[in-house]
Design a protein around this motif. Structure first.
Motif, PDB file in Angstrom:
ATOM      1  N   ASP A 192       0.838  -1.190   0.000  1.00 56.51           N
ATOM      2  CA  ASP A 192       0.000   0.000   0.000  1.00 56.51           C
ATOM      3  C   ASP A 192       0.877   1.246   0.000  1.00 56.51           C
ATOM      4  O   ASP A 192       2.103   1.150  -0.160  1.00 56.51           O
ATOM      5  N   GLU A 193       0.263   2.428   0.154  1.00 58.01           N
ATOM      6  CA  GLU A 193       1.013   3.678   0.064  1.00 58.01           C
ATOM      7  C   GLU A 193       2.101   3.786   1.127  1.00 58.01           C
ATOM      8  O   GLU A 193       3.130   4.432   0.923  1.00 58.01           O
ATOM      9  N   SER A 194       1.878   3.163   2.278  1.00 59.10           N
ATOM     10  CA  SER A 194       2.853   3.247   3.370  1.00 59.10           C
ATOM     11  C   SER A 194       3.945   2.183   3.264  1.00 59.10           C
ATOM     12  O   SER A 194       4.856   2.151   4.081  1.00 59.10           O
ATOM     13  N   GLY A 195       3.837   1.295   2.272  1.00 55.01           N
ATOM     14  CA  GLY A 195       4.828   0.249   2.106  1.00 55.01           C
ATOM     15  C   GLY A 195       4.498  -1.033   2.853  1.00 55.01           C
ATOM     16  O   GLY A 195       5.315  -1.964   2.869  1.00 55.01           O
ATOM     17  N   SER A 196       3.319  -1.110   3.455  1.00 57.28           N
ATOM     18  CA  SER A 196       2.917  -2.318   4.185  1.00 57.28           C
ATOM     19  C   SER A 196       2.400  -3.366   3.195  1.00 57.28           C
ATOM     20  O   SER A 196       1.729  -3.041   2.216  1.00 57.28           O
TER      21      SER A 196
END
Length: 305
Positions: free
Chosen positions: A228-232
Motif C-alpha cells: 500500500d502507500e505506506s509500504g505495508s
C-alpha cells in the motif's frame, strides 16, 4: 392572566412616558419591546396589550393634552415595536444568507456530483481497459490478499490452476513439482505464498499438473508483494509463464550437443575446432592427440598459421 406582569410594566412605562416624554421614558418602551421578543410575544400580542392599556388606564391619559395623546401613544407603541422590526430584519437577512448559502451549497453539490460521476466513468473505463489488458496477456496473473484469498486471476492463470492443490482435489489430479517434475514443491515456498509474506521471487521453475493440464507443463513464476502507500504488505502478485516449449527445445539442444560431443570425441579420425578470430584450437578429440602426439593442453596453446 397571561402576560399580566408584562402588561403591568407596560402600563407603568406608558404612564411615565405621558408624564415626561423624555428619552429615558421612551427607552423603557424599547426595553419592553426587547422583553416581549425574548418572552415570545408577537406583534399582535403587543398591540392588544397597548390597546388594553389605553382602554383600562383612563387616568393615565387624563393629564395629557387631547390633541397630542394619539401621537404620543403611537410614538410609545412604535418604539416598543422597534425590537420586532430589528428582529424581523435580522431574520430576513439571516434567511437571505441561508438561501444564498443553500444555493451555493446546491451548486457545489451539483458540481461535486458531476465531478464524481465523471471520475467514476473514467475509473470504470480504466478498469475495463485494465481488465482487457490483463485478460489478453498469455502469462497467468494472480493477485491475492494478505489472507491468501484470490481477488484477481486472468484466464491464463485459471488454466494454470491455483499453483497449489485445492483440498477438494485428490493428489493425483493436481500437483506442483520442482523443475525435475518429480520432487513435490513445498506449498510455503510457492512464489505467491512468499510474496504474501513480503518476499520477492524471480524465475522460479516448476512443473504443474491439473485437470486442465493432465500431461503437465513446465512454468516459470515470479512473485512480488502487493504494497500500500505506506509500504505495508497487503497481499501478493504472481505471474506464471508456460516454458514447456523452451524447456523442450533446451533439452533437445542439450541432447544434440551431447550427441555431437560423443561423435566428436569418439571419431577415429583426428578432429578439432578452431576459433575463427584467434586461430587457436578450441577442442581436439582423442584421435588427434594420439595421431599428433600433443596433449589437449598443448593443442590449446597452439595457433594455426
Amino acid at each position: 392572566m397571561r402576560h399580566a406582569d408584562f402588561r403591568r410594566r407596560y402600563s407603568e412605562a406608558f404612564a411615565a412616558f405621558l408624564a415626561r416624554s423624555d428619552e429615558e421614558a421612551l427607552q423603557r418602551a424599547y426595553e419592553l419591546g426587547r422583553s416581549a421578543v425574548e418572552q415570545g410575544l408577537g406583534v399582535i400580542d403587543l398591540a392588544l396589550i397597548h390597546t388594553a392599556t389605553l382602554e383600562d388606564d383612563g387616568d393615565v391619559s387624563s393629564g395629557a393634552a387631547v390633541a397630542s395623546f394619539p401621537r404620543r401613544a403611537w410614538e410609545f407603541f412604535a418604539e416598543a415595536l422597534a425590537p420586532f422590526e430589528m428582529a424581523l430584519r435580522g431574520f430576513r437577512e439571516a434567511n437571505q444568507t441561508l438561501r444564498e448559502s443553500a444555493l451555493t451549497l446546491e451548486r457545489r453539490v451539483a458540481e461535486r456530483t458531476r465531478d464524481l460521476a465523471e471520475k467514476e466513468r473514467v475509473l470504470r473505463e480504466q478498469t475495463r481497459l485494465l481488465s482487457a489488458i490483463v485478460e489478453s496477456i498469455s502469462d497467468g496473473i494472480t493477485v491475492a490478499d494478505g489472507a491468501g484469498n484470490v481477488i484477481l486471476a486472468n484466464s491464463a492463470a485459471k488454466r494454470f490452476g491455483p499453483i497449489a492443490r485445492p483440498p477438494e482435489l485428490p493428489p493425483q489430479t493436481f500437483a506442483v513439482f520442482r523443475s525435475d517434475a518429480v520432487s513435490p514443491f513445498p506449498s510455503d515456498e510457492l512464489p505467491l505464498a512468499r510474496a504474501i509474506r513480503g518476499d520477492q521471487t524471480k524465475a522460479v521453475e516448476m512443473f504443474v499438473r491439473n485437470t486442465n493440464l493432465p500431461g503437465g507443463i513446465h512454468v516459470s513464476a515470479v512473485g512480488s508483494p502487493l504494497l500500500d502507500e505506506s509500504g505495508s504488505v497487503q497481499g501478493g502478485v504472481m505471474v506464471v509463464r508456460d516454458i514447456t516449449d523452451s524447456k523442450r527445445a533446451q533439452d533437445e539442444l542439450q541432447t544434440s550437443e551431447a550427441r555431437y560431443r560423443a561423435m566428436f570425441d569418439n571419431n577415429p579420425l583426428p578432429l578439432w575446432t578452431v576459433d575463427r578470430e584467434t586461430r587457436s584450437f578450441v577442442n581436439v578429440n582423442q584421435a588427434a592427440v594420439d595421431h599428433y602426439g600433443y596433449s589437449c593442453e598443448e593443442f590449446e596453446a597452439m595457433r594455426l598459421g
